[in-house]
Structures are given as C-alpha cells and as structure tokens.
Design an enzyme around this catalytic site. Structure first.
Site, PDB file in Angstrom:
ATOM      1  N   THR A  17       0.825  -1.212   0.000  1.00 14.12           N
ATOM      2  CA  THR A  17       0.000   0.000   0.000  1.00 14.12           C
ATOM      3  C   THR A  17       0.865   1.272   0.000  1.00 14.12           C
ATOM      4  O   THR A  17       0.507   2.272  -0.606  1.00 14.12           O
ATOM      5  CB  THR A  17      -0.903   0.032   1.260  1.00 14.12           C
ATOM      6  OG1 THR A  17      -1.289  -1.299   1.576  1.00 14.12           O
ATOM      7  CG2 THR A  17      -2.130   0.860   1.054  1.00 14.12           C
ATOM      8  N   ARG A  21       8.188  -2.356   2.113  1.00 14.78           N
ATOM      9  CA  ARG A  21       8.387  -2.289   3.564  1.00 14.78           C
ATOM     10  C   ARG A  21       8.782  -3.659   4.077  1.00 14.78           C
ATOM     11  O   ARG A  21       8.072  -4.630   3.850  1.00 14.78           O
ATOM     12  CB  ARG A  21       7.090  -1.826   4.221  1.00 14.78           C
ATOM     13  CG  ARG A  21       7.295  -1.167   5.536  1.00 14.78           C
ATOM     14  CD  ARG A  21       5.988  -0.641   6.069  1.00 14.78           C
ATOM     15  NE  ARG A  21       5.564   0.610   5.453  1.00 14.78           N
ATOM     16  CZ  ARG A  21       4.451   1.232   5.793  1.00 14.78           C
ATOM     17  NH1 ARG A  21       3.653   0.727   6.708  1.00 14.78           N
ATOM     18  NH2 ARG A  21       4.120   2.362   5.216  1.00 14.78           N
ATOM     19  N   SER A 112       6.726   4.253   8.011  1.00 11.83           N
ATOM     20  CA  SER A 112       5.573   4.904   8.632  1.00 11.83           C
ATOM     21  C   SER A 112       5.500   4.664  10.140  1.00 11.83           C
ATOM     22  O   SER A 112       6.412   5.006  10.871  1.00 11.83           O
ATOM     23  CB  SER A 112       4.307   4.450   7.916  1.00 11.83           C
ATOM     24  OG  SER A 112       3.211   5.206   8.341  1.00 11.83           O
ATOM     25  N   HIS A 113       4.425   4.024  10.577  1.00 12.83           N
ATOM     26  CA  HIS A 113       4.172   3.849  12.005  1.00 12.83           C
ATOM     27  C   HIS A 113       4.760   2.547  12.533  1.00 12.83           C
ATOM     28  O   HIS A 113       4.556   2.217  13.701  1.00 12.83           O
ATOM     29  CB  HIS A 113       2.663   3.846  12.229  1.00 12.83           C
ATOM     30  CG  HIS A 113       1.977   2.879  11.315  1.00 12.83           C
ATOM     31  ND1 HIS A 113       1.838   3.125   9.970  1.00 12.83           N
ATOM     32  CD2 HIS A 113       1.470   1.654  11.532  1.00 12.83           C
ATOM     33  CE1 HIS A 113       1.253   2.094   9.398  1.00 12.83           C
ATOM     34  NE2 HIS A 113       1.010   1.182  10.322  1.00 12.83           N
ATOM     35  N   LYS A 125       9.637   4.321  -0.504  1.00 10.69           N
ATOM     36  CA  LYS A 125       8.523   4.546  -1.426  1.00 10.69           C
ATOM     37  C   LYS A 125       8.877   5.655  -2.393  1.00 10.69           C
ATOM     38  O   LYS A 125       9.709   6.522  -2.105  1.00 10.69           O
ATOM     39  CB  LYS A 125       7.227   4.847  -0.682  1.00 10.69           C
ATOM     40  CG  LYS A 125       7.197   6.135   0.072  1.00 10.69           C
ATOM     41  CD  LYS A 125       5.839   6.356   0.714  1.00 10.69           C
ATOM     42  CE  LYS A 125       5.912   7.546   1.656  1.00 10.69           C
ATOM     43  NZ  LYS A 125       4.638   7.870   2.260  1.00 10.69           N
ATOM     44  N   ASP A 276       2.747  10.029  13.581  1.00 10.38           N
ATOM     45  CA  ASP A 276       3.452   8.739  13.489  1.00 10.38           C
ATOM     46  C   ASP A 276       4.884   8.924  13.011  1.00 10.38           C
ATOM     47  O   ASP A 276       5.380  10.049  12.904  1.00 10.38           O
ATOM     48  CB  ASP A 276       2.678   7.777  12.575  1.00 10.38           C
ATOM     49  CG  ASP A 276       2.775   8.190  11.121  1.00 10.38           C
ATOM     50  OD1 ASP A 276       2.906   9.394  10.852  1.00 10.38           O
ATOM     51  OD2 ASP A 276       2.728   7.305  10.252  1.00 10.38           O
ATOM     52  N   ASP A 278       6.539   8.883  10.196  1.00  8.68           N
ATOM     53  CA  ASP A 278       6.875   9.770   9.080  1.00  8.68           C
ATOM     54  C   ASP A 278       5.976  10.999   9.003  1.00  8.68           C
ATOM     55  O   ASP A 278       6.029  11.745   8.023  1.00  8.68           O
ATOM     56  CB  ASP A 278       6.845   9.000   7.759  1.00  8.68           C
ATOM     57  CG  ASP A 278       5.462   8.453   7.442  1.00  8.68           C
ATOM     58  OD1 ASP A 278       4.705   8.182   8.390  1.00  8.68           O
ATOM     59  OD2 ASP A 278       5.129   8.301   6.250  1.00  8.68           O
ATOM     60  N   ASP A 280       2.629  11.473   8.781  1.00  7.27           N
ATOM     61  CA  ASP A 280       1.419  11.651   7.985  1.00  7.27           C
ATOM     62  C   ASP A 280       0.137  11.285   8.733  1.00  7.27           C
ATOM     63  O   ASP A 280      -0.947  11.598   8.279  1.00  7.27           O
ATOM     64  CB  ASP A 280       1.508  10.913   6.633  1.00  7.27           C
ATOM     65  CG  ASP A 280       1.790   9.434   6.773  1.00  7.27           C
ATOM     66  OD1 ASP A 280       1.922   8.952   7.913  1.00  7.27           O
ATOM     67  OD2 ASP A 280       1.879   8.754   5.727  1.00  7.27           O
ATOM     68  N   ARG A 281       0.265  10.608   9.871  1.00  7.32           N
ATOM     69  CA  ARG A 281      -0.942  10.262  10.630  1.00  7.32           C
ATOM     70  C   ARG A 281      -1.144  11.212  11.799  1.00  7.32           C
ATOM     71  O   ARG A 281      -0.219  11.906  12.206  1.00  7.32           O
ATOM     72  CB  ARG A 281      -0.822   8.843  11.195  1.00  7.32           C
ATOM     73  CG  ARG A 281      -0.782   7.802  10.130  1.00  7.32           C
ATOM     74  CD  ARG A 281      -0.820   6.425  10.734  1.00  7.32           C
ATOM     75  NE  ARG A 281      -0.909   5.443   9.667  1.00  7.32           N
ATOM     76  CZ  ARG A 281      -1.343   4.209   9.815  1.00  7.32           C
ATOM     77  NH1 ARG A 281      -1.721   3.785  11.010  1.00  7.32           N
ATOM     78  NH2 ARG A 281      -1.403   3.387   8.797  1.00  7.32           N
ATOM     79  N   GLU A 362      -8.844   8.800   6.019  1.00  4.05           N
ATOM     80  CA  GLU A 362      -8.965   7.366   6.241  1.00  4.05           C
ATOM     81  C   GLU A 362      -9.172   7.115   7.729  1.00  4.05           C
ATOM     82  O   GLU A 362      -8.667   7.871   8.569  1.00  4.05           O
ATOM     83  CB  GLU A 362      -7.691   6.653   5.816  1.00  4.05           C
ATOM     84  CG  GLU A 362      -7.401   6.718   4.341  1.00  4.05           C
ATOM     85  CD  GLU A 362      -6.302   5.738   3.971  1.00  4.05           C
ATOM     86  OE1 GLU A 362      -6.639   4.616   3.605  1.00  4.05           O
ATOM     87  OE2 GLU A 362      -5.121   6.093   4.082  1.00  4.05           O
ATOM     88  N   GLU A 363      -9.844   6.003   8.026  1.00  2.00           N
ATOM     89  CA  GLU A 363     -10.098   5.651   9.421  1.00  2.00           C
ATOM     90  C   GLU A 363      -8.808   5.368  10.188  1.00  2.00           C
ATOM     91  O   GLU A 363      -8.794   5.364  11.405  1.00  2.00           O
ATOM     92  CB  GLU A 363     -11.039   4.451   9.511  1.00  2.00           C
ATOM     93  CG  GLU A 363     -10.640   3.226   8.686  1.00  2.00           C
ATOM     94  CD  GLU A 363      -9.364   2.556   9.092  1.00  2.00           C
ATOM     95  OE1 GLU A 363      -9.157   2.424  10.308  1.00  2.00           O
ATOM     96  OE2 GLU A 363      -8.571   2.169   8.207  1.00  2.00           O
ATOM     97  N   SER A 364      -7.722   5.114   9.448  1.00  2.34           N
ATOM     98  CA  SER A 364      -6.450   4.766  10.065  1.00  2.34           C
ATOM     99  C   SER A 364      -5.655   6.002  10.469  1.00  2.34           C
ATOM    100  O   SER A 364      -4.438   6.012  10.374  1.00  2.34           O
ATOM    101  CB  SER A 364      -5.646   3.923   9.091  1.00  2.34           C
ATOM    102  OG  SER A 364      -5.530   4.606   7.851  1.00  2.34           O
ATOM    103  N   LYS A 375      -1.385  12.264   3.203  1.00  2.00           N
ATOM    104  CA  LYS A 375      -2.059  12.679   4.426  1.00  2.00           C
ATOM    105  C   LYS A 375      -1.043  13.436   5.279  1.00  2.00           C
ATOM    106  O   LYS A 375       0.160  13.316   5.067  1.00  2.00           O
ATOM    107  CB  LYS A 375      -2.642  11.487   5.155  1.00  2.00           C
ATOM    108  CG  LYS A 375      -1.645  10.413   5.506  1.00  2.00           C
ATOM    109  CD  LYS A 375      -2.378   9.133   5.880  1.00  2.00           C
ATOM    110  CE  LYS A 375      -1.397   8.007   6.121  1.00  2.00           C
ATOM    111  NZ  LYS A 375      -1.807   6.757   5.492  1.00  2.00           N
TER     112      LYS A 375
HETATM  113  C1  G1P Z   1      -2.745   0.950   6.552  1.00  2.00           C
HETATM  114  C2  G1P Z   1      -4.045   1.694   6.726  1.00  2.00           C
HETATM  115  C3  G1P Z   1      -4.335   2.502   5.489  1.00  2.00           C
HETATM  116  C4  G1P Z   1      -3.165   3.422   5.181  1.00  2.00           C
HETATM  117  C5  G1P Z   1      -1.877   2.618   5.105  1.00  2.00           C
HETATM  118  C6  G1P Z   1      -0.668   3.520   4.960  1.00  2.00           C
HETATM  119  O1  G1P Z   1      -2.840   0.068   5.470  1.00  2.00           O
HETATM  120  O2  G1P Z   1      -5.110   0.822   6.998  1.00  2.00           O
HETATM  121  O3  G1P Z   1      -5.509   3.237   5.684  1.00  2.00           O
HETATM  122  O4  G1P Z   1      -3.355   4.094   3.980  1.00  2.00           O
HETATM  123  O5  G1P Z   1      -1.714   1.855   6.301  1.00  2.00           O
HETATM  124  O6  G1P Z   1      -0.524   4.389   6.035  1.00  2.00           O
HETATM  125  P1  G1P Z   1      -3.191  -1.482   5.646  1.00  2.00           P
HETATM  126  O7  G1P Z   1      -2.174  -2.045   6.609  1.00  2.00           O
HETATM  127  O8  G1P Z   1      -4.567  -1.552   6.237  1.00  2.00           O
HETATM  128  O9  G1P Z   1      -3.104  -2.032   4.254  1.00  2.00           O
HETATM  129 ZN    ZN Z   2       2.858   7.207   8.228  1.00  2.00          ZN
END
Ligand code: G1P
Ligand code: ZN
Length: 542
Positions: A17, A21, A112-113, A125, A276, A278, A280-281, A362-364, A375
């Site tokens: 996504t 990673r 990321s996180h 990326k 987080d 990087d 973005d969250r 996004e909900e995340s 984001k």
């Molecule tokens: C997760 C989050 C998704 C976000 C992505 C990158 O992906 O659910 O919303 O865009 O991290 O930060 P997932 O692990 O669900 O594929």
């Molecule tokens: Zn991130």
C-alpha cells in the site's frame, strides 16, 4: 566515476500500500536497496536532468539508505537532488517539496508507524510529480523490473555531508541540502490563522503534542512552540531518533495510551495530539473526548471554511471505504462531492488533481487536503487548533454539536495481527464464497442488505481496483468490513471495521465498546475468526 555493478535480483521487492516495507535486516542484504532504487529509476524515463527529492523519517538505516539513493540517482542522470538536512523529511513535507520545487518525484525512506531500530522495519517509497505516492501501474512496473535487474549504476564518491545546508556537486548532479521544515511551515502559515491560534495559546489553551521520537519533532517545535507560542515543552519526544527512543510511533489508543489517560483527567490538556513515524498520521484527543479519525474527517469537512486556506469552501470529500460514513453526511448537507475509494492514500491523488475533492481521510488516522498529495498529521492538528480558536469551544462541545447536527456514526476497528497468512487468506476466501447467500440473510438479529467485495473504478483515469475488502451492509445502516492489511511485515493482519449509525441525540454519549459489542460478536461469528486465525480476541482495538 560512474560504476556499473552486476547484481542478482531479489524476488520479494513488491511494493505494498505504501511502498516496499520489510525488516531492516532484509534491506541490509547486499545490493537490496541498490536493486530496488535502480528498478524505480528505470521506470522514470524522463529522469535526465530532472529534479528529485530525497528524505526520510530518521529511522535506523535512514542515513545509509539516503547515501545510496543519492549516488544511484546521480549515476542515473538526475540533475538536481534536494535532500532534507540530516536526511529528515516528513512524508507531507516531502510531498510539498516535490510540488514547490517542480521535482519529477521523490524517494521517501520510511516504514511509517512501524517500529524502528536494528530489529525494526524499514521502507522505501516513490512519489511522483504531483507529490503523491506512485500509482499501482508504476509500482507494479518497478516490481517487474526488480525481478529482472542485473546491474545498477552509482557514482563512486565519498558520502555527502547531510548535516550542512547548501549546495555541492556529485559528478554532474547538484546536491542541495535544505531545511526540512521551512517550506512546510510557510505552507501551514498560508492555510491556517496563526494569529488566532497564537491568541488562543496566550489565553491559556493547554496543549500537548507527542512526536513519539520520530520525524515530526523539529516541525512541531518550530510551528507549535516557536511560531504559535505554545508553552515550551508541550512537544514531547521531539528529537527524531534512529530507534524512536523505543517508542512505537503509531498514534493510536494502544501506543499513545499515556496521552489518552492524561486527556481523561479533569486537569488534562484541552487538546492532546500525536503523529506517526513519518508524520502523515494524526491522533486527536480533547479533554474527556477521543475523536475517532472518521469523526475527525467529518468535523474537518464541516468546519474547514473557518481556516483561511479553505475560506472559499470545499469541492468535496473523499474517504477510504472502511472509513465511517460520517463525512458523507457532511458532504451531502454541504452539497459537495463525496467519493469512496479503496484503502491507501494514492487513490485520493487523482480526485485532488482533478479538483473534485478538497478534504480526504482514512479511518487509520490519516487526514489531509489538496495542499499536498499525502495525508498530513500536523496539518490535522493545526486544523483542529484553528477550529477551536474560531469556535471558542472545547473538543467535546464541538463533537456534541456535530453529532446533534449530523447524527453519530459509532465506529471501531479490530485488528488481528501477525496471524498465519494461509489462515487469513482462507478466511477471506470463505467469506467471498458465501457472499451470495449472506445477502438477504439475518445476522445478529439484523438483515444484511448487501454482501459484496468492494471494487473501485477511478472516475479520472478509468482504472479498476478489485478485491478491496468484503462488506456486509445491514438494512439499519450499520456495516461490517473485512480486509487484509497491505502494510504488515510479518504474517498477515486481519482488519475488521465495525460501524453503527445513531440518529437519536439521547444516544450520542454512550460507551463505544458497549454499543459495538453486538455487531462485533456478529463479525466474529460470521467470519469464524477463531477457527481461521486461532485468535479469540483482537490484538488492537482502535
Ligand atoms: C494501513 C491503513 C491505510 C493506510 C496505510 C498507509 O494500510 O489501513 O488506511 O493508507 O496503512 O498508512 P493497511 O495495513 O490496512 O493495508
Ligand atoms: Zn505514516
């Protein structure tokens, strides 16, 4: 000075996504980074003389990887490389730099996180010229190329001094080390009412922001403490460290539980926030009131016009499918566009580029807007500060007003992490096989009206993304979604997204877990989660 190095491909360099990673040790294998970076550049035909942005979230292996990226980029014809001092660039700041500098793209080093350090995760990326993540067509091409790669090129030279601002040459390429914060801060100052937020801090707003030892520290100190006059020390863990100081930089109620506990105390901060690895969250918690990311998106959509950068109103809202429908209610009331996209920020890029939407989420814990193509954690915090500064209300009162006006979409996500990948795929396969019989059947005392697998036809480029999660939509407006994560690095992660709408204001202040208990039990039963995963309960509830 350009050397062409023979190499052997690694078969596992398929980006997920958000890029490639893996564990740090995987990236440390000989030529692992070199191969992937060369494969990416091979897919950028117009790179000759072009500008490239490079930076990362400061995690373990960041500096080593950046030196490799720069030397390979210089050998592949890029004319100008813009790199953040110390190798630091948050993901949204990198997106902004690509845009304001007219770069052809950027390489962002981050997982990321996910946890950092020698035993943690690393990631690479590629973002394209609009500042957003490369589309699937590009990442698939890079993956295909990585499997066939037999040489990479690099400039043989001493390492670049990443800690000194200014311009140097590497072979025929200009290397420019820039302040990672300056351009980003200037953008935020254009979007938000800094004077008003400064006044709010002066009149005593209590604020706490946890950078979690990751990339946002320098940004948060410059913007909150220095530019906005928030009290010194309101930025916690503000120095980016290779292992994030042992923190797991995922701003949720598990890894930022200390913020939640402080916010629930009567003397807690009026606003607590975090970002987080990087940057973005975001996590937003008011005194006595956690704001779910889906609700945050809806509130931001409803109130964006209070910030100078959005005073003219918004064109529309886009949300990922698993995100609750709260933002849709706002968009309908405003009479603006609303789009439901697959998970992952890249799907918002086309909608933003076409001017169809202004706010995305996004909900995340990802929220953002047309200002960049990623984001943006600090942007969300500044948006909330701007909203509070104009409305002169507490977070809790903002939420209560919002629910009274639009109704409340109760929402929770259950994650089953590091489960056996075969079991996870079997679970999804079994659900898929039963979609026809589930539609119209009863589950947990409610009728399922639609049972399908989400797919998305991009209205801008016409591309189709299938298999984006199994949905059970109930007649009463509630919903269960099942999806496998695309970002995990060990086994599989099953995500179960639960939503229930409540119009009655008398039922807007109930305990979320209690409200969701019946639908959560229905989800476990219908997917036979214990049988397929061996798990009796989720690892993370957010
Ligand atoms: C997760 C989050 C998704 C976000 C992505 C990158 O992906 O659910 O919303 O865009 O991290 O930060 P997932 O692990 O669900 O594929
Ligand atoms: Zn991130």
């Amino acid at each position: 000075m350009i050397r062409t190095v023979p190499t052997k491909p690694y078969p596992d360099q398929r980006p997920g996504t958000s890029g490639l990673r893996k564990k740090v040790q995987v990236f440390q294998q000989p030529h692992y980074v070199e191969n992937f970076v060369q494969a990416i550049f091979d897919c950028v035909p117009d790179r000759d003389g072009a500008k490239l942005v490079v930076g990362g979230d400061g995690r373990f292996y960041n500096r080593e990887a950046i030196q490799k990226v720069i030397k390979i980029a210089a050998a592949n014809g890029f004319g100008h490389i813009v790199v953040g001092r110390g190798g630091i660039l948050s993901t949204p700041a990198a997106s902004n730099l690509i845009r304001v500098r007219g770069a052809i793209g950027g390489v962002v080093l981050s997982a990321s996180h996910n946890p950092g350090g020698p035993d943690g995760d690393f990631g690479i990326k590629f973002n394209v010229a609009n500042g957003g993540p490369a589309p699937e067509s590009f990442t698939e091409a890079a993956f295909a190329r990585s499997k066939a790669i037999d040489v990479f090129r690099l400039v043989e030279a001493a390492d670049i001094d990443l800690d000194r601002l200014g311009v140097t040459r590497l072979h025929e390429t200009t290397i420019e080390v820039v302040d990672p914060v300056a351009d980003y801060q200037a953008l935020m100052e254009r979007l938000f009412d800094f004077d008003r937020i400064r006044d709010m801090f002066r009149s005593g707003l209590r604020f706490s922001f946890d950078a979690m030892g990751a990339v946002t520290g320098p940004y948060a100190k410059a913007i909150f403490e220095r530019a906005l006059g928030a009290p010194d020390g309101c930025v916690l863990n503000g120095v980016p460290l290779p292992d994030f100081g042992g923190h797991h930089p995922d701003p949720n109620l598990v890894h930022a539980a200390h913020l939640y506990e402080a916010a629930m105390r009567p003397d807690g901060p009026d606003l607590s926030a975090a970002s987080d690895g990087d940057g973005d969250r975001n996590l937003i918690i008011g005194k006595g009131c956690f704001v779910s990311p889906s609700d945050s998106l809806a509130v931001i959509a409803a109130n964006a016009h209070l910030a100078p950068g959005y005073a003219g109103g918004i064109a529309g809202v886009a949300r990922s499918m698993p995100t609750s429908g709260a933002a849709d209610r706002v968009a309908r009331k405003l009479g603006v566009n609303v789009f439901e996209t697959p998970t992952g920020w890249k799907f918002f890029g086309n909608l933003l580029d076409a001017g169809l939407v202004t706010i995305c989420g996004e909900e995340s814990a990802g929220t953002g807007s047309s200002h960049v193509r990623e984001k943006d954690g600090l942007w969300a915090v500044l948006m909330w500060l701007n909203i509070l500064a104009v409305r002169r209300q507490s977070v809790l009162d903002v939420m209560r007003d919002h629910w009274a006006q639009f109704g409340r979409n109760y929402y929770v996500r259950h994650d089953y992490e590091e489960i056996d990948a075969a079991g996870a795929n079997d679970l999804m396969g079994a659900l898929r096989g039963r979609l026809a019989s589930l539609a119209g059947s009863d589950l947990g005392g409610k009728r399922i009206s639609v049972a399908d697998e989400f797919s998305y036809l991009d209205p801008v480029d016409g591309s189709l993304s299938s298999n984006q999660g199994v949905r059970l939509l109930f007649e009463d407006g509630s919903r269960i979604v099942f999806r496998l994560s695309g970002t995990g690095t060990v086994g599989a992660t099953l995500r179960v997204y639960l939503e229930q709408f409540e119009a009655d204001p008398a039922r807007h202040n109930l305990d979320v877990a209690s409200v969701m208990a019946p639908i959560a039990a229905a989800a476990v039963a219908v997917a036979e989660i214990p049988a397929f995963t061996g798990r009796l309960k989720p690892d993370v509830v957010t």
